[in-house]
Design a protein around this motif. Sequence first.
Motif, PDB file in Angstrom:
ATOM      1  N   ASP A 143      -6.056   3.051  -5.813  1.00 20.32           N
ATOM      2  CA  ASP A 143      -5.459   1.970  -6.158  1.00 20.32           C
ATOM      3  C   ASP A 143      -4.238   2.247  -6.868  1.00 20.32           C
ATOM      4  N   GLU A 144      -3.086   1.821  -6.705  1.00 14.04           N
ATOM      5  CA  GLU A 144      -1.790   1.763  -7.452  1.00 14.04           C
ATOM      6  C   GLU A 144      -1.470   3.171  -7.912  1.00 14.04           C
ATOM      7  N   VAL A 179      -3.345   3.204   1.565  1.00 17.69           N
ATOM      8  CA  VAL A 179      -3.135   3.789   0.188  1.00 17.69           C
ATOM      9  C   VAL A 179      -2.719   2.285  -0.690  1.00 17.69           C
ATOM     10  N   GLY A 180      -3.585   1.808  -1.634  1.00 17.58           N
ATOM     11  CA  GLY A 180      -3.328   0.438  -2.265  1.00 17.58           C
ATOM     12  C   GLY A 180      -1.848   0.609  -3.173  1.00 17.58           C
ATOM     13  N   THR A 181      -0.524   0.858  -2.554  1.00 17.58           N
ATOM     14  CA  THR A 181       0.413   0.975  -3.622  1.00 17.58           C
ATOM     15  C   THR A 181       0.857  -0.332  -4.063  1.00 17.58           C
ATOM     16  N   SER A 182       1.324  -0.184  -5.443  1.00 14.26           N
ATOM     17  CA  SER A 182       1.845  -1.409  -6.072  1.00 14.26           C
ATOM     18  C   SER A 182       3.315  -1.719  -5.900  1.00 14.26           C
ATOM     19  N   MET A 183       4.319  -1.283  -6.717  1.00 17.90           N
ATOM     20  CA  MET A 183       5.691  -1.483  -6.403  1.00 17.90           C
ATOM     21  C   MET A 183       6.370  -0.065  -5.893  1.00 17.90           C
ATOM     22  N   GLU A 184       5.666   0.559  -5.207  1.00 19.20           N
ATOM     23  CA  GLU A 184       6.072   1.785  -4.918  1.00 19.20           C
ATOM     24  C   GLU A 184       7.333   1.640  -3.772  1.00 19.20           C
ATOM     25  N   SER A 243      -0.111  -1.412   2.168  1.00 22.81           N
ATOM     26  CA  SER A 243      -0.071  -2.527   1.338  1.00 22.81           C
ATOM     27  C   SER A 243       0.840  -2.704   0.426  1.00 22.81           C
ATOM     28  N   VAL A 244       1.018  -4.119  -0.129  1.00 25.71           N
ATOM     29  CA  VAL A 244       2.236  -4.200  -1.341  1.00 25.71           C
ATOM     30  C   VAL A 244       1.450  -5.139  -2.412  1.00 25.71           C
ATOM     31  N   HIS A 245       1.710  -4.963  -3.310  1.00 30.46           N
ATOM     32  CA  HIS A 245       1.303  -5.710  -4.592  1.00 30.46           C
ATOM     33  C   HIS A 245       2.500  -6.402  -5.167  1.00 30.46           C
ATOM     34  N   MET A 264      -0.601  -5.215   4.711  1.00 33.45           N
ATOM     35  CA  MET A 264      -1.344  -6.157   4.095  1.00 33.45           C
ATOM     36  C   MET A 264      -0.954  -6.473   2.458  1.00 33.45           C
ATOM     37  N   ILE A 265      -0.943  -7.809   1.945  1.00 34.09           N
ATOM     38  CA  ILE A 265      -0.657  -7.959   0.778  1.00 34.09           C
ATOM     39  C   ILE A 265      -1.933  -7.972  -0.086  1.00 34.09           C
TER      40      ILE A 265
END
Length: 680
Positions: A157-158, A195-200, A220-222, A260-261
Motif C-alpha cells: 500500500d502506497e 501495487v496500491g499506489t497513492s498519488m504516484e 490502482s489510484v488513490h 481500480m480506484i
Amino acid sequence: MTLTPVSITGNYFSRASRCFMPIGAHWVPAKTGLQWPLRWDESDITADFAKMKDLGFNTVRFDLFWAWFEPRPGAYNPEAFSQFDTFVRLAHEFEIYLHPTLFIGGEVGEAFWDVPWRQGRHPHADPEMLRLQTDHAAEFARRYHDEPAILAWDLTDEPPYWIVTEQTTDAMAINWTRLIAGAIRRNDPGHVLCVGTSMEDVAHGPFRPDNLSGEVDFFSVHPYSIYTLDRFPDPMLSERGTYGGAFQTTLSLGAGRPVMIHEFGASSAQYSPERIALFDRVTMFSGLAAGACGFLPWCYTDAAPELYKQVPYLRAPHETQFGLTTWDRQDRPRGKVLRQFAKILAQMDFADLQPAPGEAALIIPHEWAKPHGDFSRFGLTGPGSIPYTPVQDGFDMGDANVWVTRSFLNSFILARRAGLKVDMPREYTEWQTHPMLLLPSPLTATERNLTHVHTAFWDEVREYVRLGGLVYISLCADAAIPEMAGLFGASLADHGSAADVDLTFVEQFGDIAAGTVFHYSADAANPRHWPATLDVTDGHVIATDQEGRPALVAHSLGNGKTLVSAYPLETYLAESPSVFERTEETHRIYRGLMQWANLTPQFSTDVSGVEIAGLNGPGRGYAVLANHQPGNHLVTVTSRSPLRSVSLIETDGNKPITLDGNRWQMEIPGYGGAVIEWLL
C-alpha cells in the motif's frame, strides 16, 4: 454468489465467465485499529463482515503486517496465518472477496509499521531486504495459490515506503515490483496483481503506472484531491475536485492496464458527512464513466473513541472519522451512497464491454512516462564511442511536474466540459486513431524535458493533420515548434509579459459569437504565464488579445484543422482557486474546434457541468452521466447513432426512457449521476 476464481477479461474483472465490478472498502476495525492482529476478536470481525455485506460489499481490501507474519527473518508466525484463514472462511460465508495488501508498511496518517530487524536497511534497494520480501511474498503465494476467495494480491500500500520516500528511484521501484511479482507468479500464476499506489501518477513518483505496467495486471489510484492542493486549489466538493478520480483513472489507463480506484473520500472530522457523501457519489459515477474497474474507498469504519489516545490516531485526528459507518456500525451518509451504487453495479452486465475510445487524445510526453535512465528513444545509433550524458535527467523535476500535471488536469476538464471523451495515450503509442489531439502548454515548451514532446513528434502531427486530424495547442514564452508556420499558419516571433488578459473573438467560432471576450488573470512575474508573440502567415485570426495581437489562430492543412492559442490558458485556470465554481467558458474554445470540424461525440449533454461517456459492447452498452455541479439539471442527451431503446438503471431494476429521435431528457441530481442502458 459462490466465490469462484477471478481473472481480468479486457478492462474488467471476471468470475465464472461473467464480468463484474469489485466494490467495497479498505477494512480497519473500529475498536482495535491497526492493532487487530494483537487484539484479535473474531466475533467483532465477523460482525464487521456482516455489516460490510449489508452495505453491498463484494470485496474488502485489508492489511497484512509484515512484522506480524514474519517476526524474525525467514520465520513465519502460525497464529498470523491462522487469522488469515479466518478471513478466508468469512469471505466464503459472506460472499466477499479478499484483496490483501502485503508489507504494511505505511498506513493511517503518518504511521509506519516497521519490522524490528530492518536495522536501517533500504527495503527497495538492500539485497538482503529484497530477498526477504521476495521469500515473504512467495510464502503467501504457495499457501493460497488455489484459494478462490482472493480477488487479487496487492503488493503493498502506497509505496515508496514512507521511511524512504525521497530515496527510492525509478530503478528501485521497477526492480522491487519485478522481484515481488515474479515470486508470486512462480508460485501462484492464477491470481492477478497490483501495487496500491497513492498519488504516484500525478506526483511522477517512482511507482507511477508506466514503471509498473510490465509487472502487474491492473493499476490502482488513490485520488485524494483534498491533499493535493497544488493541483486542486479548491474546496473538496468542487468541479475540479470531483474530476480527480476520473482524471487519475484516465492518466493510468494510458499506461496500458485496467484501473481500480482504491482509496478516496474525506474525514467527517474535517468535512460534513453529507458533503463527503456527495463527493463519493459523483466520484464513483465519473470514475465509472472514465473506465474504472472497481471502487474501494477509504475506509470501512470510523475509529472508536478509545483509539484517539494512541498512535497513529493520537497524531492524526483526521483519520478517526473516514468511515462508511460510525464506530458502532451505523450507516454514515457515504455508506448509504455506496450501498445504492453497489445495487446499480450489480444490475450491470460488463461482458464484452470496453470504455468508449476518446474523441480527444491528451498526449503524455515520453520523457514523463519513461523510467529514469532510459535512452532508447534518443535516436543515437552505432557505437557509442562519444558518450552522450543527458544533463537534465539529474535535475529536480518536481516543480516542472507540477506545471505539466496541472495542465493535464485542466485540459482534461475543459475537454469533458466541451463534450469530448478524453484518452491520455503516451507519445509513442498509436494516438493517431483519435480524431482530435490536445497539446496544452507546456507540452509545446522546451524548458524541461519532462514536460514536452520530442522534436520529431511534430513531423507525425503534420501527417496526422493532413490526413484529417484536429490539433489544439497552447503556448507560452518557452514554446518551441520547428517549422511551425506550415502546420499552424503562424510562427513564433517573440514573447512578452502578461497580467490581465482579454481574448476578444473577431469572428464567429463554433457557438462563440464575434465580440465575445474571455478574461484571464496571469502572473506577470512568472514567464510560464507569458504569451508567445505570433507572426501570422496563412492562418486566420479568430481572437485578439488586449493589445490587438493575434491570440487564437485557426488554420487548415490538407484534410485537417489546427487551432493555436498564444496564451497558456490551461495554466491560468490551474492556478486560479475555485475557477470552475465561477462563470468559466474556456471549454467553448475546445468545443469550437470540434464544431468547426464537424466532430460529433458518441454521447453529449447540453450542460457543460454534466459529463457523459459510453461503455461500449456489440450492439449494446451503457452511457454514464456525472453531474459535477451542486444543482439538479434537466439535461438533454444526444446520441451520435440512432438507438433502439434506452433505460435508466435504478437500484431495483430498469426504467424505460422515451426517445425523441436520437435524444432523450432526464434530470441528474446535484453531484449525482446515472447509468443508461442502450441498445442499437
